[in-house]
Write an enzyme that holds these catalytic residues in place. Structure first.
Site, PDB file in Angstrom:
ATOM      1  N   ASP A   1       0.780  -1.236  -0.070  1.00  0.00           N
ATOM      2  CA  ASP A   1      -0.264   0.008  -0.130  1.00  0.00           C
ATOM      3  C   ASP A   1       0.667   0.838  -0.422  1.00  0.00           C
ATOM      4  O   ASP A   1       2.164   1.721  -0.023  1.00  0.00           O
ATOM      5  CB  ASP A   1      -1.514   0.495   1.069  1.00  0.00           C
ATOM      6  CG  ASP A   1      -0.747   0.485   2.390  1.00  0.00           C
ATOM      7  OD1 ASP A   1       0.663  -0.910   2.524  1.00  0.00           O
ATOM      8  OD2 ASP A   1      -0.688   1.106   3.054  1.00  0.00           O
TER       9      ASP A   1
ATOM     10  N   GLU B   1       0.153  -0.529   5.550  1.00  0.00           N
ATOM     11  CA  GLU B   1       1.015  -0.392   6.743  1.00  0.00           C
ATOM     12  C   GLU B   1       1.105   1.300   6.755  1.00  0.00           C
ATOM     13  O   GLU B   1       0.816   1.679   7.875  1.00  0.00           O
ATOM     14  CB  GLU B   1       2.695  -0.593   6.040  1.00  0.00           C
ATOM     15  CG  GLU B   1       3.956  -0.359   6.880  1.00  0.00           C
ATOM     16  CD  GLU B   1       4.181   0.867   7.001  1.00  0.00           C
ATOM     17  OE1 GLU B   1       5.029   1.227   8.050  1.00  0.00           O
ATOM     18  OE2 GLU B   1       3.639   2.255   6.405  1.00  0.00           O
TER      19      GLU B   1
HETATM   20 ZN   LIG Z   1       6.631   2.526   3.911  1.00  0.00          ZN
END
Ligand SMILES: [Zn+2]
Length: 465
Positions: free
Chosen positions: A96, A161
């Site tokens: 992501d 994340e």
């Molecule tokens: Zn990162």
């Protein structure tokens, strides 16, 4: 089993040379998927990136590829487990990316990657799609040229994340059995200033709390009651002033008890980093730096714990004057923690000490808001040494060792949930504009980084288990 650790891999180099153009196209394809985890409208794009990655892992020759549901964006898992006598590593990264605004500051379109000189510009080119793409290409290269990996590898690539890894801990807990390993390699960090190869040895944890001081139900007239009742704002100031001494030491009893002593070698490595304190001070525009007696600036900001007030409020804050004794006053207080401090233990120590020093005449409470564990893998850990040898063999210079004052919560997840030592081995340039407009990856770092990741596996063959 032949010990390949010191042998340059000519076959891998040749393979990587002939596949270079196709690899760049694949890298660009991955970057074209706008996998912004924080924006719900991009949920399908995150899923598309996960599937793209799953297909790439399969094409590389990896096995048990699983685009695993988490309740949020999927975790992409794959492994290669045919080296029964060798150690097992988990490689972590995230597919992501951060949102792209402000769009007007980009010189190109964030999800249309372009090469300018040695740079590949696109959102995610560095953080972190470029690093996981390099890992997949390293695996593909090893399996294509040797038909085998030197060690067992499990890949765990998450899609949240940049959104606090909301579902990762639960997924790690639920999959603990299939994640047995000897070490975790986290490739979500980068090189030091000047594009010098670096290994990040430690990250600080955090403990976050709120102090509430309450007096009367409503504000009182300071003429009528001043001098006879406790003022919550004064009381709060007294408490905060009591938390730290003029020497910068935190006065909470037991606060330093679990702080791991840092070997001389590590302190020397920190001292050897190029760091210009005058320039640092000038950039901040401050008259002087302060901190704990007996430690350098680099030590204070990375290897020592802290206590800071993050916010403080109460009473009259408008224009002009209002003569009251505030009914209540509050502060947000946080501590950056170092190995082996536990957020829960530090919170209890803070609460007990505030109870001790709180002045009479008010009710003082301390509540826990949140915490995260620190992480530390020493310089002399065999996995750190292996990473250092891999960087030196491929980039031609030994790495410097850096310590981050902030936190990467996933590091603590791998160490606390799976009980693994964590090595932070990343290849991005330090000025890569991660999270900012015009994010870029140095294509030299990317290409050499593929060789570093492959070499790292060779260097880990002899990791004590
Ligand atoms: Zn990162």
């Amino acid at each position: 089993m032949p010990n390949t650790t010191a042998t340059p891999d000519a076959a891998l180099d040749a393979h990587l040379d002939t596949t270079k153009d196709a690899r760049l196209e694949s890298y660009k394809d991955f970057l074209r998927i706008p996998s912004i985890s924080a924006i719900p409208a991009h949920a399908d794009d995150c899923r598309a990136a996960a599937r793209w990655l799953g297909d790439a892992l399969t094409a590389a020759g990896l096995e048990n590829v699983d685009v695993a549901e988490t309740g949020g964006h999927p975790v992409v898992y794959a492994d290669w487990l045919h080296a029964p006598d060798a150690p097992t590593v988990i490689v972590y990264g995230h597919y992501d990316v951060q949102p792209v605004d402000p769009l007007e500051l980009w010189t190109s379109t964030p999800f249309e990657p372009i090469v300018v000189g040695d740079r590949l510009l696109a959102r995610g080119a560095a953080d972190d799609k470029g690093q996981i793409h390099a890992h997949v290409m390293a695996a593909a290269g090893l399996l294509a040229t040797r038909g085998a990996m030197p060690i067992n590898v499990r890949y765990v690539f998450e899609g949240e994340e940049e959104s606090s890894s909301v579902h990762l801990d639960a997924w790690l807990e639920a999959n603990r059995d299939r994640l047995s390993a000897d070490v975790a390699i986290i490739s979500d960090s980068g090189f030091f200033e000047g594009n010098i190869p670096a290994i990040t040895l430690s990250l600080r944890g955090i403990m976050y709390a709120q102090i509430d001081v309450v007096g009367t139900d409503v504000d009182l007239h300071s003429g009528g009651y001043g001098g006879v009742v406790q003022n919550p704002a004064n009381a709060l100031a007294q408490i905060i002033a009591g938390l730290k001494g003029p020497d910068g030491r935190i006065r909470i009893p037991g606060f330093y008890d679990d702080v791991a002593a840092l070997p001389d070698e590590d302190r020397a490595a920190l001292a050897a980093l190029p760091f210009d304190e005058g320039e640092y001070l000038a950039r901040l525009g401050l008259p002087t730096l302060v901190g704990e007696t007996g430690y350098t600036t680099l030590e204070r900001r990375a290897i020592r714990p802290t206590l800071d007030v993050n916010g403080i409020w109460g009473g009259f804050m408008g224009e002009g004057s209002k003569t009251i004794i505030p009914a209540h006053a509050h502060a947000k207080v946080s501590c950056r923690l170092v190995a082996n401090q536990e957020p829960d233990t530090i919170f209890e120590a803070l609460r007990a000490y505030v109870g001790e020093i709180a002045p009479p005449g008010v009710t003082t409470t301390v509540r826990y808001i949140g915490g995260g564990h620190p992480s530390l893998t020493p310089m002399d850990h065999p996995a750190t040494r292996a990473a250092a040898r891999a960087l030196e063999a491929t980039f031609g210079q030994p790495p410097v060792y850096i310590r981050e004052g902030g936190s990467i919560p996933v590091c603590a997840s791998f160490s606390t949930i799976l009980g693994l030592p964590v090595v932070l081995l990343g290849i991005t340039p330090p000025d890569d504009n991660a999270h900012a407009p015009n994010e870029w990856m140095d294509l030299g770092n990317y290409e050499t980084g593929i060789r570093t990741f492959a070499r790292m596996f060779d260097e880990l063959v002899d990791l004590p288990r």
